[in-house]
Design an enzyme around this catalytic site. Structure first.
Site, short mmCIF file in Angstrom:
data_model
loop_
_atom_site.label_atom_id
_atom_site.label_comp_id
_atom_site.label_asym_id
_atom_site.label_seq_id
_atom_site.Cartn_x
_atom_site.Cartn_y
_atom_site.Cartn_z
N HIS A 10 0.82 -1.23 0.00
CA HIS A 10 0.00 0.00 0.00
C HIS A 10 0.85 1.27 0.00
O HIS A 10 0.61 2.19 -0.78
CB HIS A 10 -0.95 -0.01 1.20
CG HIS A 10 -1.84 -1.20 1.19
ND1 HIS A 10 -2.66 -1.50 0.13
CD2 HIS A 10 -2.00 -2.21 2.08
CE1 HIS A 10 -3.31 -2.62 0.37
NE2 HIS A 10 -2.92 -3.09 1.55
N ALA A 11 1.86 1.31 0.86
CA ALA A 11 2.68 2.53 0.94
C ALA A 11 3.52 2.68 -0.32
O ALA A 11 3.53 3.74 -0.96
CB ALA A 11 3.57 2.46 2.19
N CYS A 42 -7.84 -6.29 4.80
CA CYS A 42 -9.17 -6.18 5.41
C CYS A 42 -10.16 -7.12 4.74
O CYS A 42 -11.21 -7.44 5.29
CB CYS A 42 -9.67 -4.74 5.32
SG CYS A 42 -9.72 -4.16 3.62
N GLY A 112 7.10 -2.34 5.43
CA GLY A 112 5.97 -2.78 6.25
C GLY A 112 6.33 -3.58 7.48
O GLY A 112 7.36 -3.32 8.13
N ASP A 179 -6.73 -14.07 24.49
CA ASP A 179 -5.84 -12.90 24.55
C ASP A 179 -5.41 -12.69 25.99
O ASP A 179 -6.17 -12.99 26.92
CB ASP A 179 -6.56 -11.64 24.04
CG ASP A 179 -5.57 -10.56 23.64
OD1 ASP A 179 -5.58 -10.18 22.46
OD2 ASP A 179 -4.77 -10.09 24.49
N GLY A 244 0.15 -9.22 16.87
CA GLY A 244 0.82 -7.94 16.65
C GLY A 244 1.85 -8.06 15.53
O GLY A 244 2.10 -9.17 15.03
N ASN A 274 18.52 9.98 7.85
CA ASN A 274 19.41 10.07 6.69
C ASN A 274 18.64 10.84 5.61
O ASN A 274 17.58 10.40 5.17
CB ASN A 274 19.77 8.66 6.20
CG ASN A 274 20.67 8.69 4.99
OD1 ASN A 274 20.41 9.40 4.02
ND2 ASN A 274 21.73 7.91 5.03
N ALA A 279 10.93 7.10 4.72
CA ALA A 279 10.31 5.85 5.21
C ALA A 279 8.81 6.08 5.32
O ALA A 279 8.36 7.13 5.80
CB ALA A 279 10.89 5.47 6.56
N THR A 301 -4.42 3.19 5.71
CA THR A 301 -4.71 4.60 5.46
C THR A 301 -3.47 5.47 5.74
O THR A 301 -3.17 6.40 4.99
CB THR A 301 -5.87 5.04 6.36
OG1 THR A 301 -5.67 4.46 7.65
CG2 THR A 301 -7.19 4.56 5.81
N GLY A 330 -12.01 1.74 11.69
CA GLY A 330 -13.39 1.28 11.88
C GLY A 330 -13.46 -0.24 11.84
O GLY A 330 -12.52 -0.90 11.38
#
Ligand SMILES: Cc1cc2nc3c(=O)[nH]c(=O)nc-3n(C[C@H](O)[C@H](O)[C@H](O)COP(=O)(O)OP(=O)(O)OC[C@H]3O[C@@H](n4cnc5c(N)ncnc54)[C@H](O)[C@@H]3O)c2cc1C
Length: 452
Positions: A10-11, A42, A112, A179, A244, A274, A279, A301, A330
């Protein structure tokens, strides 16, 4: 001028496409170790659930689209080294094993994250699955369709885990959620919101095991049979492990400043320490307009927007500062539609922020309409400056889009006292004349005309 972008999800995809539009002549090369780009994570739960029929729809770009834009795309090419003095990187062609060097004027790192897999005994057993990319999605989808797999455990009650629980329940599996936190999605939502979802999960017979730590995965003949936690033993046929993510930045150790979690520290131009290395996305640490600190905000996003920021500032020479991020997000699970932005009350406490907050419940439309439902909203502000620093909304009707406004409020430093003056329209079809955003603001000022 030559820019290399490492990582084309995505980035990276946003960065190369923005660079190309701003500078038709720039030499742009992007390397990615994966064999596909722009997969929407998603969509994994939606595909498992059956809402998404064809996973091809979960990709919005391809190497071919980028090549047609005169971007040199090298898939299955892994970045393996860097010489920042010479401004070169080393890359391995995964198919051939060949390693070669490539030089840059500017480098954008968009590598990522990867799921964290602690050294828990048995984590390598067949049947323990991580959830990040399309290859994982295919395996999870296949497991969901396997009738022999009846019992599924999801380890990690973040939004990825909770979405998968929803999908597995929908598919008729017996689901356990584990969890070590005391409630689900503790980073994004306060208990007023998470308890709504937990109650619905229980109604749907989800076996919720909170405050429990996984100690071991047990198996027979290399195949998973049980999850062992400090609370007991859970028989299971399949596990999705999602506790995570970790930034993939090891190669930049000693080259750029990294934060404690390994995310690359950046300024408001997405530039690292640098000056020739930018990034973006999940591997970077960004300015949080809510807490006025910098940290990783691992959302698509943020990835897309940091991609735009870096590309613009490479081409235009650091002229557009990011207004900062607030982690707007969301989720829709078990019939509840939730969204949040900025700091929750729980995270304000955790970070020793001197805050105040209001929790407010109202009907979403006038009671004279034929239908209306409860809507829940919580707003958190800095006690001293009265700046809004966070908000959460939830309901069975969709009101998640009001979080866009709260994201802007945080980025533009709106105060809680100004909130009731925001020019919000009224139409009975959609909301009340004094609606669920205006009223809590008025209540804070002691002006809620409807409070008995
Ligand atoms: C199941 C799931 C659901 C999600 N849902 C949402 C959601 O609803 N909304 C939302 O905003 N976000 C969501 N996210 C988060 C979102 O997917 C990430 O924030 C986003 O993917 C980050 O994009 P990125 O490009 O920074 O990093 P990544 O997507 O991690 O991409 C990094 C790329 O770099 C490549 N790479 C890494 N190291 C190297 C190397 N050494 N050499 C070459 N290439 C390398 C990788 O192959 C990869 O393609 C979800 C994530 C998951 C897993």
């Amino acid at each position: 001028m030559k820019t290399i972008v490492i990582g084309t999800n995505h980035a990276g995809t946003t960065a190369v496409r923005t660079l190309r539009r701003l500078d038709p002549n720039m030499e742009i090369t992007t390397y990615d170790s994966n064999d596909n780009i722009s997969f929407l994570g998603c969509g994994i739960a939606l595909w498992v659930k059956g809402e998404v029929k064809d996973p091809k729809g979960l990709f919005y770009a391809s190497p071919e689209i980028l090549k047609a834009e005169n971007i040199n795309v090298k898939m299955k090419h892994k970045w393996v080294g860097i010489n920042a003095n010479k401004k070169t990187i080393s890359v391995e062609n995964i198919d051939t094993g060949e390693v070669f060097e490539d030089g840059y004027d500017k480098l954008i790192v968009a590598t990522g994250t990867w799921p964290i897999t602690p050294p828990i005994p048995g984590i390598d057993l067949d049947g323990v699955q991580i959830c990040k990319n399309y290859h994982h999605a295919q395996k999870i989808k296949k497991a969901n369709e396997d009738k022999k797999i009846k019992k599924v455990a999801v380890i990690g009650a973040g939004y990825i885990g909770v979405e998968l629980v929803d999908a597995f329940v929908h598919s008729g599996k017996e689901v356990t959620l584990v969890d070590f936190a005391d409630r689900i999605m503790p980073l994004y939502y306060d208990s007023e919101f998470t308890s709504l979802v937990e109650a619905e999960m229980k109604k749907n017979k989800v076996n919720i095991k909170l405050n429990q730590k996984v100690l071991e995965f047990k198996g027979k003949d290399g195949k998973l049979t049980h999850v062992i936690t400090d609370g007991g033993e859970i028989a299971t046929d399949y596990v999705v492990f999602s506790v995570g993510v970790k930034p993939q930045t090891e190669l930049l150790n000693g080259i750029c400043d990294l934060d404690q979690r390994g995310a690359i520290k950046t300024n408001l131009f997405a530039q690292s320490s640098n000056k020739d290395i930018y990034a973006i996305g999940d591997c970077s640490s960004v300015y949080d307009a809510s807490t006025k600190t910098s940290h990783q905000i691992a959302l698509a996003t943020t990835a897309v927007r940091t991609g735009i920021v870096a590309a613009l500032n490479i081409v235009k020479g650091n002229t557009l500062k990011s207004p900062g991020f607030a982690g707007a997000n969301g989720i829709e699970v078990f019939g509840w539609k939730l969204a949040s932005v900025g700091t929750s009350e729980a995270s304000a406490k955790l970070h020793d922020i001197d805050y105040e907050c209001i929790m407010f419940t109202d009907s979403d439309r006038p009671e004279f309409m034929s239908t209306y439902k409860d809507v829940f909203i919580k707003i958190v502000w800095d006690k001293k400056t009265r700046r809004i620093i966070g908000a959460q909304v939830g309901g069975q009707n969709n009101h998640t889009e009001v979080m866009y406004m709260f994201a802007l409020a945080i980025q533009k430093q709106l105060t809680i006292d100004e909130l009731p003056l925001v020019d919000i329209f009224f139409l009975p079809h959609f909301n009340k004349p004094y609606n669920f955003i205006t009223l809590p603001g008025l209540e804070v000022l002691g002006l809620n005309y409807f409070k008995k």
